[in-house]
Design a protein around this motif. Structure first.
Motif, PDB file in Angstrom:
ATOM      1  N   ASN A 163      -4.880  -0.869  -9.003  1.00 47.37           N
ATOM      2  CA  ASN A 163      -5.281  -2.261  -9.244  1.00 47.37           C
ATOM      3  C   ASN A 163      -5.098  -3.121  -8.003  1.00 47.37           C
ATOM      4  N   LEU A 164      -3.978  -2.909  -7.305  1.00 44.34           N
ATOM      5  CA  LEU A 164      -3.712  -3.727  -6.126  1.00 44.34           C
ATOM      6  C   LEU A 164      -4.665  -3.385  -4.984  1.00 44.34           C
ATOM      7  N   LEU A 165      -4.870  -2.108  -4.718  1.00 53.38           N
ATOM      8  CA  LEU A 165      -5.770  -1.715  -3.634  1.00 53.38           C
ATOM      9  C   LEU A 165      -7.194  -2.203  -3.899  1.00 53.38           C
ATOM     10  N   ASP A 166      -7.612  -2.109  -5.151  1.00 49.03           N
ATOM     11  CA  ASP A 166      -8.944  -2.602  -5.503  1.00 49.03           C
ATOM     12  C   ASP A 166      -9.024  -4.115  -5.315  1.00 49.03           C
ATOM     13  N   HIS A 167      -7.972  -4.822  -5.714  1.00 50.57           N
ATOM     14  CA  HIS A 167      -7.944  -6.281  -5.573  1.00 50.57           C
ATOM     15  C   HIS A 167      -8.003  -6.702  -4.107  1.00 50.57           C
ATOM     16  N   LEU A 168      -7.367  -5.909  -3.241  1.00 45.57           N
ATOM     17  CA  LEU A 168      -7.339  -6.238  -1.814  1.00 45.57           C
ATOM     18  C   LEU A 168      -8.481  -5.584  -1.041  1.00 45.57           C
ATOM     19  N   ASN A 169      -9.396  -4.927  -1.776  1.00 41.70           N
ATOM     20  CA  ASN A 169     -10.543  -4.259  -1.154  1.00 41.70           C
ATOM     21  C   ASN A 169     -10.116  -3.235  -0.104  1.00 41.70           C
ATOM     22  N   ILE A 170      -9.129  -2.424  -0.466  1.00 46.61           N
ATOM     23  CA  ILE A 170      -8.638  -1.378   0.428  1.00 46.61           C
ATOM     24  C   ILE A 170      -9.099  -0.022  -0.115  1.00 46.61           C
ATOM     25  N   ALA A 171      -9.881   0.693   0.665  1.00 46.83           N
ATOM     26  CA  ALA A 171     -10.315   2.033   0.274  1.00 46.83           C
ATOM     27  C   ALA A 171      -9.109   2.960   0.239  1.00 46.83           C
ATOM     28  N   HIS A 172      -9.018   3.768  -0.798  1.00 46.28           N
ATOM     29  CA  HIS A 172      -7.852   4.636  -0.967  1.00 46.28           C
ATOM     30  C   HIS A 172      -7.664   5.577   0.221  1.00 46.28           C
ATOM     31  N   ASP A 173      -8.754   6.093   0.771  1.00 49.53           N
ATOM     32  CA  ASP A 173      -8.640   7.068   1.858  1.00 49.53           C
ATOM     33  C   ASP A 173      -8.291   6.423   3.198  1.00 49.53           C
ATOM     34  N   LYS A 174      -8.231   5.098   3.218  1.00 44.49           N
ATOM     35  CA  LYS A 174      -7.847   4.392   4.441  1.00 44.49           C
ATOM     36  C   LYS A 174      -6.434   3.806   4.353  1.00 44.49           C
ATOM     37  N   PHE A 175      -5.746   4.153   3.258  1.00 47.02           N
ATOM     38  CA  PHE A 175      -4.432   3.554   3.006  1.00 47.02           C
ATOM     39  C   PHE A 175      -3.317   4.578   3.180  1.00 47.02           C
ATOM     40  N   LEU A 176      -2.241   4.141   3.829  1.00 40.37           N
ATOM     41  CA  LEU A 176      -1.039   4.950   4.024  1.00 40.37           C
ATOM     42  C   LEU A 176       0.162   4.187   3.494  1.00 40.37           C
ATOM     43  N   MET A 177       0.969   4.839   2.661  1.00 37.95           N
ATOM     44  CA  MET A 177       2.191   4.227   2.120  1.00 37.95           C
ATOM     45  C   MET A 177       3.402   4.872   2.754  1.00 37.95           C
ATOM     46  N   ILE A 178       4.369   4.059   3.140  1.00 35.42           N
ATOM     47  CA  ILE A 178       5.620   4.544   3.720  1.00 35.42           C
ATOM     48  C   ILE A 178       6.768   4.077   2.837  1.00 35.42           C
ATOM     49  N   GLY A 179       7.574   5.014   2.371  1.00 41.03           N
ATOM     50  CA  GLY A 179       8.684   4.625   1.498  1.00 41.03           C
ATOM     51  C   GLY A 179       9.737   5.707   1.355  1.00 41.03           C
ATOM     52  N   ASN A 180      10.821   5.354   0.679  1.00 44.10           N
ATOM     53  CA  ASN A 180      11.952   6.275   0.539  1.00 44.10           C
ATOM     54  C   ASN A 180      11.988   7.019  -0.787  1.00 44.10           C
ATOM     55  N   SER A 181      11.168   6.603  -1.749  1.00 44.55           N
ATOM     56  CA  SER A 181      11.225   7.191  -3.087  1.00 44.55           C
ATOM     57  C   SER A 181      10.021   8.090  -3.358  1.00 44.55           C
ATOM     58  N   LEU A 182      10.288   9.363  -3.618  1.00 43.06           N
ATOM     59  CA  LEU A 182       9.202  10.267  -3.986  1.00 43.06           C
ATOM     60  C   LEU A 182       8.517   9.802  -5.264  1.00 43.06           C
ATOM     61  N   LYS A 183       9.312   9.362  -6.226  1.00 42.20           N
ATOM     62  CA  LYS A 183       8.778   8.967  -7.525  1.00 42.20           C
ATOM     63  C   LYS A 183       7.909   7.723  -7.446  1.00 42.20           C
ATOM     64  N   SER A 184       8.335   6.731  -6.672  1.00 45.34           N
ATOM     65  CA  SER A 184       7.644   5.435  -6.655  1.00 45.34           C
ATOM     66  C   SER A 184       6.686   5.245  -5.488  1.00 45.34           C
ATOM     67  N   ASP A 185       7.000   5.834  -4.338  1.00 43.06           N
ATOM     68  CA  ASP A 185       6.230   5.553  -3.122  1.00 43.06           C
ATOM     69  C   ASP A 185       5.303   6.685  -2.690  1.00 43.06           C
ATOM     70  N   ILE A 186       5.571   7.897  -3.153  1.00 40.06           N
ATOM     71  CA  ILE A 186       4.832   9.051  -2.640  1.00 40.06           C
ATOM     72  C   ILE A 186       3.890   9.666  -3.676  1.00 40.06           C
ATOM     73  N   LEU A 187       4.438  10.142  -4.788  1.00 40.54           N
ATOM     74  CA  LEU A 187       3.626  10.858  -5.776  1.00 40.54           C
ATOM     75  C   LEU A 187       2.461  10.027  -6.335  1.00 40.54           C
ATOM     76  N   PRO A 188       2.681   8.767  -6.747  1.00 41.14           N
ATOM     77  CA  PRO A 188       1.548   7.982  -7.273  1.00 41.14           C
ATOM     78  C   PRO A 188       0.465   7.759  -6.225  1.00 41.14           C
ATOM     79  N   ILE A 189       0.869   7.579  -4.978  1.00 42.97           N
ATOM     80  CA  ILE A 189      -0.072   7.346  -3.889  1.00 42.97           C
ATOM     81  C   ILE A 189      -0.940   8.574  -3.638  1.00 42.97           C
TER      82      ILE A 189
END
Length: 234
Positions: A163-189
């Motif tokens: 929902n957020l990426l769509d709202h900000l007009n960010i293509a999924h394949d152009k987005f990179l997430m950096i975080g410490n949690s596998l559950k919250s920052d990695i797997l959903p992405i």
């Protein structure tokens, strides 16, 4: 592993335990909470019961220090059969207030990385927790100037990210997430077709742990945020 971030134009950063220290303060508060209630139960039992109350209350209070404070009060009342002294309740509330007023401690290398990436990528913060507290920490951190957008999410599931990426007009394949949690920052992405970099923090909340079956290997894992500069333009 081999990674290619050539297509990335937007980078999202988790905040707590990715940009600054957070979970350490919760563990310290839990230690002090157990000391306050030691007349009623063992530390192990207190820890277990507090976690149960937190999980029960997540849908009501969400993530953050305020919900944690309320859960500590509720747990104290439960464990004491509603006999816990008013003075102890007051001390529990002060535990939470002390957490809120703690200065922001940036993790090593964070500002260096943001300075170098800001001119080449659109940088955003994607975090969860209490809105007021996260806004306060971002302001105290001095990092606001590096980010194009800041979003405090109620949760970090695939739907939230989509929902957020769509709202900000960010293509999924152009987005990179950096975080410490596998559950919250990695797997959903990864599940929505974006890329992710995992930078573990030395302390992880039990709720954020994942089973071996849930773990994946098609993402980059680094020991320090500065190491991301080996893979990105700067």
């Amino acid at each position: 592993m081999e990674v290619n971030f050539d297509n990335i134009t937007v980078i999202g950063f988790d905040a707590d335990d990715t940009l600054w220290v957070n979970e350490t303060y919760f563990r310290e508060a839990e230690e002090r909470f157990a000391e306050l209630l030691e007349r009623y139960e063992t530390k192990n039992k207190i820890d277990q019961e507090l976690f149960k109350v937190e999980m029960k209350n997540l849908e009501l209070y969400g993530y953050g220090i305020k919900g944690f404070m309320l859960s500590m009060v509720e747990c104290a009342l439960d464990l004491s059969n509603n006999t816990v002294p008013q003075e102890t309740i007051s001390k529990i509330l002060h535990l939470g207030k002390d957490m809120i007023s703690r200065p922001v401690e940036l993790l090593d290398g964070v500002e260096e990385v943001l300075q170098k990436l800001a001119g080449h990528y659109r940088l955003i913060v994607l975090t969860k927790g209490d809105l007021l507290d996260q806004e306060r920490k971002l302001k105290r951190s001095g990092l606001s100037k590096y980010f194009h957008h800041v979003e405090v999410l109620s949760d970090k599931k695939e739907e939230n990210y989509e929902n957020l990426l769509d709202h900000l007009n960010i293509a999924h394949d152009k987005f990179l997430m950096i975080g410490n949690s596998l559950k919250s920052d990695i797997l959903p992405i990864l599940n929505i077709g974006a890329q992710a970099v995992h930078i573990p923090f030395h302390t992880t909340w039990v709720h954020e742990l994942v089973s071996e079956e849930e773990r994946v290997n098609h993402h980059l894992k680094l020991n320090n945020i500065v190491d991301i500069l080996k893979y990105l333009k700067h």
